[in-house]
Structures are given as structure tokens and as C-alpha cells.
Design an enzyme around this catalytic site. Structure first.
Site, PDB file in Angstrom:
ATOM      1  N   CYS A   2      -5.766  24.336  26.563  1.00 25.42           N
ATOM      2  CA  CYS A   2      -7.110  24.834  26.824  1.00 25.42           C
ATOM      3  C   CYS A   2      -7.299  26.180  26.135  1.00 25.42           C
ATOM      4  O   CYS A   2      -6.371  26.932  25.955  1.00 25.42           O
ATOM      5  CB  CYS A   2      -7.291  24.975  28.319  1.00 25.42           C
ATOM      6  SG  CYS A   2      -6.795  23.468  29.191  1.00 25.42           S
ATOM      7  N   ARG A  27      -7.580  23.815  19.189  1.00 26.31           N
ATOM      8  CA  ARG A  27      -6.636  23.364  20.217  1.00 26.31           C
ATOM      9  C   ARG A  27      -7.072  22.050  20.842  1.00 26.31           C
ATOM     10  O   ARG A  27      -6.393  21.501  21.700  1.00 26.31           O
ATOM     11  CB  ARG A  27      -6.517  24.451  21.291  1.00 26.31           C
ATOM     12  CG  ARG A  27      -6.005  25.782  20.743  1.00 26.31           C
ATOM     13  CD  ARG A  27      -6.441  26.923  21.628  1.00 26.31           C
ATOM     14  NE  ARG A  27      -5.854  26.776  22.929  1.00 26.31           N
ATOM     15  CZ  ARG A  27      -4.780  27.456  23.334  1.00 26.31           C
ATOM     16  NH1 ARG A  27      -4.210  28.287  22.506  1.00 26.31           N
ATOM     17  NH2 ARG A  27      -4.290  27.302  24.532  1.00 26.31           N
ATOM     18  N   TRP A  74      -8.930  20.144  27.508  1.00 25.81           N
ATOM     19  CA  TRP A  74      -8.551  18.835  26.989  1.00 25.81           C
ATOM     20  C   TRP A  74      -8.077  18.021  28.185  1.00 25.81           C
ATOM     21  O   TRP A  74      -6.976  18.235  28.681  1.00 25.81           O
ATOM     22  CB  TRP A  74      -7.448  18.936  25.933  1.00 25.81           C
ATOM     23  CG  TRP A  74      -7.067  17.583  25.420  1.00 25.81           C
ATOM     24  CD1 TRP A  74      -6.027  16.800  25.852  1.00 25.81           C
ATOM     25  CD2 TRP A  74      -7.729  16.811  24.422  1.00 25.81           C
ATOM     26  NE1 TRP A  74      -6.006  15.600  25.185  1.00 25.81           N
ATOM     27  CE2 TRP A  74      -7.041  15.584  24.297  1.00 25.81           C
ATOM     28  CE3 TRP A  74      -8.833  17.023  23.613  1.00 25.81           C
ATOM     29  CZ2 TRP A  74      -7.417  14.582  23.407  1.00 25.81           C
ATOM     30  CZ3 TRP A  74      -9.211  16.034  22.714  1.00 25.81           C
ATOM     31  CH2 TRP A  74      -8.509  14.831  22.617  1.00 25.81           C
ATOM     32  N   ASN A 100      -5.570  27.960  32.333  1.00 24.92           N
ATOM     33  CA  ASN A 100      -4.748  27.176  31.428  1.00 24.92           C
ATOM     34  C   ASN A 100      -3.391  27.080  32.110  1.00 24.92           C
ATOM     35  O   ASN A 100      -2.800  28.089  32.451  1.00 24.92           O
ATOM     36  CB  ASN A 100      -4.604  27.896  30.079  1.00 24.92           C
ATOM     37  CG  ASN A 100      -3.896  27.002  29.064  1.00 24.92           C
ATOM     38  OD1 ASN A 100      -3.707  25.810  29.322  1.00 24.92           O
ATOM     39  ND2 ASN A 100      -3.495  27.568  27.949  1.00 24.92           N
ATOM     40  N   GLY A 101      -2.919  25.877  32.369  1.00 27.82           N
ATOM     41  CA  GLY A 101      -1.624  25.728  33.034  1.00 27.82           C
ATOM     42  C   GLY A 101      -1.706  24.646  34.095  1.00 27.82           C
ATOM     43  O   GLY A 101      -2.616  23.822  34.093  1.00 27.82           O
ATOM     44  N   GLU A 486      18.759  16.801  14.614  1.00 25.12           N
ATOM     45  CA  GLU A 486      17.560  17.624  14.448  1.00 25.12           C
ATOM     46  C   GLU A 486      17.931  19.061  14.100  1.00 25.12           C
ATOM     47  O   GLU A 486      17.326  19.675  13.220  1.00 25.12           O
ATOM     48  CB  GLU A 486      16.715  17.567  15.726  1.00 25.12           C
ATOM     49  CG  GLU A 486      15.508  18.481  15.751  1.00 25.12           C
ATOM     50  CD  GLU A 486      14.518  18.269  14.617  1.00 25.12           C
ATOM     51  OE1 GLU A 486      14.628  17.238  13.921  1.00 25.12           O
ATOM     52  OE2 GLU A 486      13.680  19.139  14.388  1.00 25.12           O
ATOM     53  N   LYS A 490      16.764  20.996  10.701  1.00 22.94           N
ATOM     54  CA  LYS A 490      16.100  22.312  10.714  1.00 22.94           C
ATOM     55  C   LYS A 490      16.797  23.269   9.763  1.00 22.94           C
ATOM     56  O   LYS A 490      16.182  23.969   8.972  1.00 22.94           O
ATOM     57  CB  LYS A 490      16.100  22.879  12.138  1.00 22.94           C
ATOM     58  CG  LYS A 490      15.160  22.177  13.083  1.00 22.94           C
ATOM     59  CD  LYS A 490      13.720  22.612  12.976  1.00 22.94           C
ATOM     60  CE  LYS A 490      12.752  21.771  12.234  1.00 22.94           C
ATOM     61  NZ  LYS A 490      12.691  20.378  12.228  1.00 22.94           N
ATOM     62  N   GLU A 493      16.332  22.196   5.982  1.00 19.80           N
ATOM     63  CA  GLU A 493      14.996  22.220   5.362  1.00 19.80           C
ATOM     64  C   GLU A 493      14.421  23.624   5.242  1.00 19.80           C
ATOM     65  O   GLU A 493      13.533  23.844   4.432  1.00 19.80           O
ATOM     66  CB  GLU A 493      14.021  21.304   6.097  1.00 19.80           C
ATOM     67  CG  GLU A 493      13.686  21.690   7.511  1.00 19.80           C
ATOM     68  CD  GLU A 493      12.655  20.755   8.107  1.00 19.80           C
ATOM     69  OE1 GLU A 493      11.800  20.234   7.371  1.00 19.80           O
ATOM     70  OE2 GLU A 493      12.702  20.518   9.315  1.00 19.80           O
ATOM     71  N   HIS A 509      37.231  10.347  12.672  1.00 17.87           N
ATOM     72  CA  HIS A 509      37.176   9.258  11.667  1.00 17.87           C
ATOM     73  C   HIS A 509      36.737   9.781  10.308  1.00 17.87           C
ATOM     74  O   HIS A 509      36.089   9.072   9.557  1.00 17.87           O
ATOM     75  CB  HIS A 509      36.226   8.169  12.174  1.00 17.87           C
ATOM     76  CG  HIS A 509      36.613   7.630  13.500  1.00 17.87           C
ATOM     77  ND1 HIS A 509      37.609   6.699  13.675  1.00 17.87           N
ATOM     78  CD2 HIS A 509      36.184   7.966  14.751  1.00 17.87           C
ATOM     79  CE1 HIS A 509      37.769   6.449  14.965  1.00 17.87           C
ATOM     80  NE2 HIS A 509      36.912   7.199  15.646  1.00 17.87           N
ATOM     81  N   LYS A 608       3.962  19.435   4.689  1.00 17.73           N
ATOM     82  CA  LYS A 608       3.861  19.272   6.138  1.00 17.73           C
ATOM     83  C   LYS A 608       3.644  17.799   6.500  1.00 17.73           C
ATOM     84  O   LYS A 608       4.127  17.334   7.512  1.00 17.73           O
ATOM     85  CB  LYS A 608       2.690  20.100   6.688  1.00 17.73           C
ATOM     86  CG  LYS A 608       2.549  20.051   8.212  1.00 17.73           C
ATOM     87  CD  LYS A 608       3.800  20.515   8.904  1.00 17.73           C
ATOM     88  CE  LYS A 608       3.739  20.350  10.414  1.00 17.73           C
ATOM     89  NZ  LYS A 608       5.065  20.611  11.062  1.00 17.73           N
TER      90      LYS A 608
HETATM   91  C1  AGP Z   1      10.333  17.989  10.200  1.00 15.21           C
HETATM   92  O1  AGP Z   1      10.757  19.334  10.357  1.00 15.21           O
HETATM   93  C2  AGP Z   1       9.990  17.653   8.792  1.00 15.21           C
HETATM   94  N1  AGP Z   1       8.941  18.517   8.355  1.00 15.21           N
HETATM   95  C3  AGP Z   1       9.746  16.189   8.540  1.00 15.21           C
HETATM   96  O2  AGP Z   1      10.982  15.535   8.709  1.00 15.21           O
HETATM   97  C4  AGP Z   1       8.720  15.473   9.462  1.00 15.21           C
HETATM   98  O3  AGP Z   1       9.252  15.377  10.747  1.00 15.21           O
HETATM   99  C5  AGP Z   1       8.494  14.062   8.895  1.00 15.21           C
HETATM  100  O4  AGP Z   1       7.914  14.191   7.629  1.00 15.21           O
HETATM  101  C6  AGP Z   1       7.580  13.214   9.796  1.00 15.21           C
HETATM  102  O5  AGP Z   1       6.323  13.822   9.873  1.00 15.21           O
HETATM  103  P1  AGP Z   1       5.288  13.290  10.979  1.00 15.21           P
HETATM  104  O6  AGP Z   1       5.912  13.585  12.322  1.00 15.21           O
HETATM  105  O7  AGP Z   1       4.036  14.059  10.743  1.00 15.21           O
HETATM  106  O8  AGP Z   1       5.109  11.806  10.801  1.00 15.21           O
END
Ligand code: AGP
Length: 613
Positions: A2, A27, A74, A100-101, A486, A490, A493, A509, A608
Site C-alpha cells: 500500500c 506499488r 492492493w 500498511n501492514g 540461489e 547471486k 551474477e 563424490h 532484468k
Molecule cells: C535472477 O537474479 C536473475 N536476474 C535471473 O536468473 C532471473 O531470475 C531469470 O531471468 C528469470 O526471470 P523472471 O523471474 O522474470 O522470469
């Protein structure tokens, strides 16, 4: 997610509040409202749909006055209605509240207030706050004390603004816990308060942020700050940039950093309107699939890419454990090339932040071609995935600007957990009491996320120490194995250090051959059924001269003694623990990337949203 805006000064409040809300519109919202105190008393205007509906309403029914508060909501639960839109008032329309909350204990408070004769007009938790304040005012308290005493009764994380006709030249703002922030802006002869900096742009450059359990009283003479217990306090305003992007970043150096620290609020927003904490139930009324369809699902096929694929792997554990539905997880980029066997009783679950990832959209097309319904767990409102899916579960995380996904990832895990509990309720695989316990765990999540993000001092030291390593290993077991994947992604990338996530049980292994003092190993040692095995992995690494950075429970003395460094996290049940365990890994990657001078928000070669194959 919100949006909240308040204004008090020498200019008409309504247009300024409306403009501030429009700056927070990213938002997402589906209803909006504002309240203004002026010569005619209280003017309350609320509308469903787009913000311009509220603007049109104000043209035909203007709200005159120099003190005002506004809110965009929302509503993910139930029908979007004008009476559920904020602001909400007490019985006498003296007290006006926006929030908000989540008020976790609102049902119990509401029952007590109804028994005391209060009449409620909405189904929201927020309205309870207005009636609580009313009761304390009736008992002789002034506004400030009445608000403080009402806040004392709330459980949960909340940001609120309060107006009162008894004290028409006051706005009381308060923040409890981590459901997002409030920032006060000092203008020329006027003061504002908002849930995010962009709403203050053009009105204030000197600002002060409210922290947990802090309040602000805005008046014509300026602003006074105090703690919720009434203790006065001083806040030194800080100057923010007028540049819109810099303002959107607020006090953070990068969007990724801001989004990491927004996660207490974003997980709150993922929960908002979907959990009845009193009844101990999850309700996903927004899913456009009939309950019978969901009840009869025989298998879930998750398709996703990158970070979203890691989220889908965690979702597999949650859904199989709670709803007893088999889940298969595919890379979306592989799914359509392997002639997938799909039945009409399958449900294809696409997990995607952007909703525009071409491989994920193609997997959804493949599912539809083969007659399987699709569910999109998605952040971007109105994105292609949201439009083509048969059902949508929005993350409500707000825009994620940093290319490296952080808050969307943890919101994906919350959404999958909600889906798992909801399916378990529909299929009867969990007793009501078990559901209640699972829901109570959720209530603790926002504050524990805030706690896990609290201590960032250790990261600069680790960045200094390991900035020049070329390789690293991330190891974990069970539901935390996807978190190791993950964490490694991070680091790769944004810092360009090679990192590999591996099941810890596989170390013997092969990967253990890599271990020496140049290859730091990040190990997730959760307080779960595989903790001892993880501790022996840590010992194996150290016995070979490797350095271990352990993510472990804050009170796990054994993990602290065995690892070279510990990134402490609070403990929550094993299915929700991954949400906490990923947070230190996000911060570790962030600080290493900053130390290496990398472009954190736009890492090289990345986009992105990958809209091309
Ligand atoms: C995540 O840090 C990356 N930027 C990338 O792996 C991303 O998760 C992937 O491209 C999927 O994107 P989406 O969740 O918008 O489908």
C-alpha cells in the site's frame, strides 16, 4: 504494498496527497482514498479502480482543508469494495486511520470492540485501529496517548497515519515492526509523511525515517518525534537528492541494496489479505481456478528460469510436504523440448518475476497446447504471463529494479507456501490445528526477516577477506539446497566470482577435490533434520584447509565453533527457514560486488527480463 501519504501546511492538502499517491502508484493498487480536515470538518473520499477515479471524485466532491492523509490499497483478498478502501473511521467519524501492514490479532480485538458497542463498516483489520483509538479518547486520553495505547494492543507489523477531528491540526504517524517504512519530509512551512521517498519529491529534501516502534506528530509548528511508549526523541533530518532515481533509491547506494532491505515489507505484502491469523487459515480467493479443480490436481509441473527456478525447487518441498501433491520442476528453457507428458489434471505453475521471460512464456504456451491449465506466480502486474495464465498469484513485491532478483525471490517462496497451505486445506491433507500452527509461523516472518537483515557489519569484513577469490562453493541439503544454488547465482551474477551450488551430500563424490584455502565454502546449517550432516560437511572442508562461512541459527553454538565465520539467522520452521537463510547470501554477494567495484544494479551481459531466447 500500500502507498501512504500525509500533508499538513499552508496549501490545500488534497491535490498534494493525490500527487504523492500517484508517485507511489507503481506499488500497485485497486482502490484509493483520502481524508482531509478543513472548515467543513472531515471530508472522506474513496474509490475503487485507478487513482484517476479518486481524482474525478474530488473534482465533483472537493475536499477542502490543509491537513490530509491518503492511501492506495492492493486488496488481494475478496472483492474490491469502496467500504474496504482506506481511510477507515471510528463510530463517530472522529478518528481516521490508514495502514500498511497486518494487524494479526484484529479478529480478537474486533470481537471485544463489538461487544463494547462499536459498529464496524468494513472487513479490514485497519478499522480496528480507529475504534481502539476512539475507545481510549472516550476514556479521556489525548490523541497521542490514545494512539500509543492502541498501538500497544496490536500484534504484527504496521505503519499507520491518524487524523482526529478533536485535534484537527495534527497527523500522528507510527511504525511498528518491519511492514515497510515511513519517512517524514520537512518542506517550507509544510511537513509531509509517506511510505516511500518519491511521494516527497518536489516538496521536501530534508527527511527523517521512522524506525521500528517510533512515532511522529506533524503539526503547523513542525514535527516532534517520540517512541511508542511516549519517550520523546530527536531525529536529525538528512538531505536527499532531488534526482528521481536517487530519490527512489532513498538512502541506499543501489536498488539491489534497497530491495534486499525492503523484504520485511515485501513478504508482508505477499501475505496481505491472504491470511486470517485468527482463524489460522489461508484464503486465495483471487485464484480464478474453481476449488474443485485445485482439489483434484494430481501433479504440479513448475516451469521457471534462473532465480525463479530456485524458488520453484523450494516450492516443491512446501507443496509436497503440506498438500501431498507431486511437483516436478523443469527449466522453462528445457520444458518444451522434451515432449512433456501432460494430463488435464496437471497444473503447470509458471514462476516468474517479470512475467515476460520468453522461455517461461513458451513453456506456458506448451502447457496450454497440451490441455493443462496454468497458474502464474508473478510479480509484474498485467505482464504477459499474468494475462495468459488461467490463474494468477501476484507477489505484490512492487517493482524490482535491480537485475539480481532478491525481494521477488523471497516473495515467490511466501506465495508458494501460501499455495501449499491453501491446497492442503482444500484437500484435507492437514488438520485445522496444523494449518493454524503453519499460519502462526507466517505471522512471525516479517519481523524475523527484519531481524535477519539487521546485522550487516560482518559483510564488509568478509568482502575484504574474500574479494579476490576466483571460485567458491555453496553447499546445503534438503529444502536449503535450492538456497545454496540461489546464493551461488547471486554471487556469480553481480561480483563475477565463479560460484557453484552443490548438494552437500555430493561433496565426497568430486567437489571436495576443489577444496583449499583459496576456495571459500558457504554452508547452510539449518536447525533441521540434516543439521548434523551439515556440521560434518563443515568439518570435512576445514580438515582440508578450506574456509567455511556458515549460515546458521543465531544460537547454534556448535556451528559457531566449527565454522570460520557465521552469518546468523533467526530460526523458523523448516519450510519457512529458506526465506531467512537466503538473506545473508544476498548481502554477502552484494558486499563482495560493491567491494570489487562491479555494477551491482546492471551487471555486465545481463538483463532484468530475458525476453529473447
Ligand atoms: C535472477 O537474479 C536473475 N536476474 C535471473 O536468473 C532471473 O531470475 C531469470 O531471468 C528469470 O526471470 P523472471 O523471474 O522474470 O522470469
Amino acid at each position: 504494498m500500500c502507498g501512504i501519504v500525509g500533508y499538513i501546511g499552508g496549501r490545500p492538502a488534497a491535490p498534494i496527497v493525490l500527487e504523492g499517491l500517484s508517485r507511489l502508484a507503481y506499488r500497485g493498487y485497486d482502490s484509493a482514498g483520502l481524508a482531509v480536515l478543513g472548515p467543513e470538518g472531515l471530508a472522506l473520499r474513496r474509490s475503487v479502480g485507478k487513482l484517476e477515479n479518486l481524482s474525478l471524485l474530488l473534482q465533483t466532491q472537493p475536499a477542502h482543508g490543509f491537513v490530509g492523509i491518503g492511501h492506495t490499497r492492493w486488496a488481494t483478498h475478496g472483492a474490491v469494495t469502496e467500504y474496504n478502501a482506506h481511510p477507515h473511521t471510528d463510530c463517530r467519524r472522529q478518528v481516521v486511520v490508514i495502514q500498511n501492514g497486518i494487524v494479526e490479532n484484529y479478529m480478537r480485538l474486533k470481537e471485544r470492540l463489538v461487544a463494547e458497542g462499536h459498529e464496524f463498516r468494513s472487513q479490514t483489520d485497519t478499522e480496528v485501529i480507529a475504534h481502539l483509538i476512539e475507545a481510549y479518547l472516550a476514556g479521556g486520553d489525548d490523541l497521542l496517548r490514545a494512539v500509543g495505547r492502541a498501538l500497544h494492543e496490536l500484534k504484527g507489523a504496521n505503519c499507520i497515519l491518524v487524523l482526529c477531528t478533536n485535534e484537527p491540526e495534527r497527523i500522528v504517524a507510527a511504525r511498528l515492526g518491519n511492514a515497510g517504512g515511513l519517512v517524514v519530509g520537512f518542506g517550507e512551512g509544510e511537513v509531509l509523511v509517506a511510505s516511500d521517498l518519491p511521494a516527497l519529491l518536489g516538496y521536501a529534501r530534508r527527511v527523517a525515517f521512522l524506525e521500528d516502534r517510533e512515532m511522529a506528530v506533524l503539526g503547523p509548528e513542525g514535527v516532534s518525534f517520540l517512541r511508542v511508549d511516549g519517550t520523546p526523541m530527536h531525529k536529525e533530518p538528512e538531505t536527499v537528492s532531488l534526482d528521481p532515481e536517487a530519490a527512489a533509491r532513498g538512502r541506499y547506494q543501489h536498488f539491489m541494496q534497497k530491495e534486499i532491505y525492503e523484504q520485511a515489507r515485501s513478504v508482508t505484502d505477499a501475505l496481505h489479505g491472504r491470511v486470517d491469523f485468527e482463524a489460522g487459515e489461508v484464503s486465495l480467493g483471487e485464484l480464478a481456478l474453481p476449488p474443485d479443480r485445485l482439489r483434484n490436481v494430481t501433479r504440479i509441473r513448475a516451469v521457471a528460469c534462473g532465480t525463479a527456478w530456485h524458488a520453484a525447487l523450494v516450492g516443491k518441498f512446501m507443496i509436497e510436504r503440506l498438500a501431498r501433491v507431486p511437483v516436478e520442476v523443469d527449466y522453462a528453457s528445457e520444458f518444451r523440448y522434451r515432449d512433456p507428458l501432460l494430463d488435464p489434471t496437471d497444473l503447470v505453475m509458471a514462476v516468474t518475476q517479470s512475467g515476460e521471460t520468453v522461455d517461461t512464456l513458451a513453456a506456458m504456451d506448451e502447457a496450454r497446447r497440451r490441455g493443462a491449465p496454468t497458474l502464474a506466480i508473478v510479480n509484474a502486474i498485467g505482464s504477459q504471463a499474468a494475462r495468459v495464465a488461467d490463474a494468477v498469484l501476484y507477489l505484490n513485491a512492487g517493482p524490482e529494479i535491480g537485475v539480481a532478483s532478491t525481494k521477488a525471490f523471497t516473495s515467490m517462496l511466501v506465495a508458494e507456501y501460501l499455495l501449499a497451505v491453501y491446497l492442503a486445506q482444500l484437500r484435507g491433507t492437514l488438520e485445522p490445528e496444523a494449518c493454524r500452527r503453519l499460519v502462526q509461523e507466517l505471522a512471525r516472518l516479517p519481523n524475523l526477516v527484519g531481524e535477519a537483515l539487521a546485522g550487516d557489519g560482518v559483510y564488509e569484513d568478509l568482502a575484504e577477506r574474500y574479494a579476490n577469490c576466483a571460485n567458491s562453493l555453496y553447499i546445503a541439503r534438503g529444502i536449503n539446497y535450492p538456497i545454496a544454488l540461489e546464493g551461488a547465482l547471486k554471487l556469480k551474477e553481480i561480483s563475477y566470482i565463479h560460484a557453484e551450488g552443490y548438494p552437500a551430500g555430493e561433496m565426497k563424490h568430486g567437489p571436495i577435490a576443489l577444496i583449499d584455502e583459496r576456495v571459500p565454502v558457504v554452508a547452510i546449517v539449518a536447525r533441521d533434520e540434516v543439521r548434523d550432516k551439515m556440521l560434518s560437511n563443515v568439518e570435512q572442508v576445514r580438515a582440508r584447509g578450506g574456509k567455511v562461512i556458515a549460515v546458521a541459527a543465531s544460537d547454534d553454538a556448535e556451528a559457531h565453533s566449527k565454522a570460520d565465520h557465521v552469518l546468523p539467522v533467526p530460526h523458523l520452521s523448516s519450510l519457512l527457514n529458506p526465506i531467512l537463510n537466503v538473506l545473508p547470501l544476498q548481502l554477502l554477494a552484494y558486499h563482495l560486488a560493491v567491494h570489487r567495484g562491479c555494477d551491482v544494479d546492471q551487471p555486465r551481459n545481463l538483463a532484468k527480463s530475458v525476453t529473447v531466447e
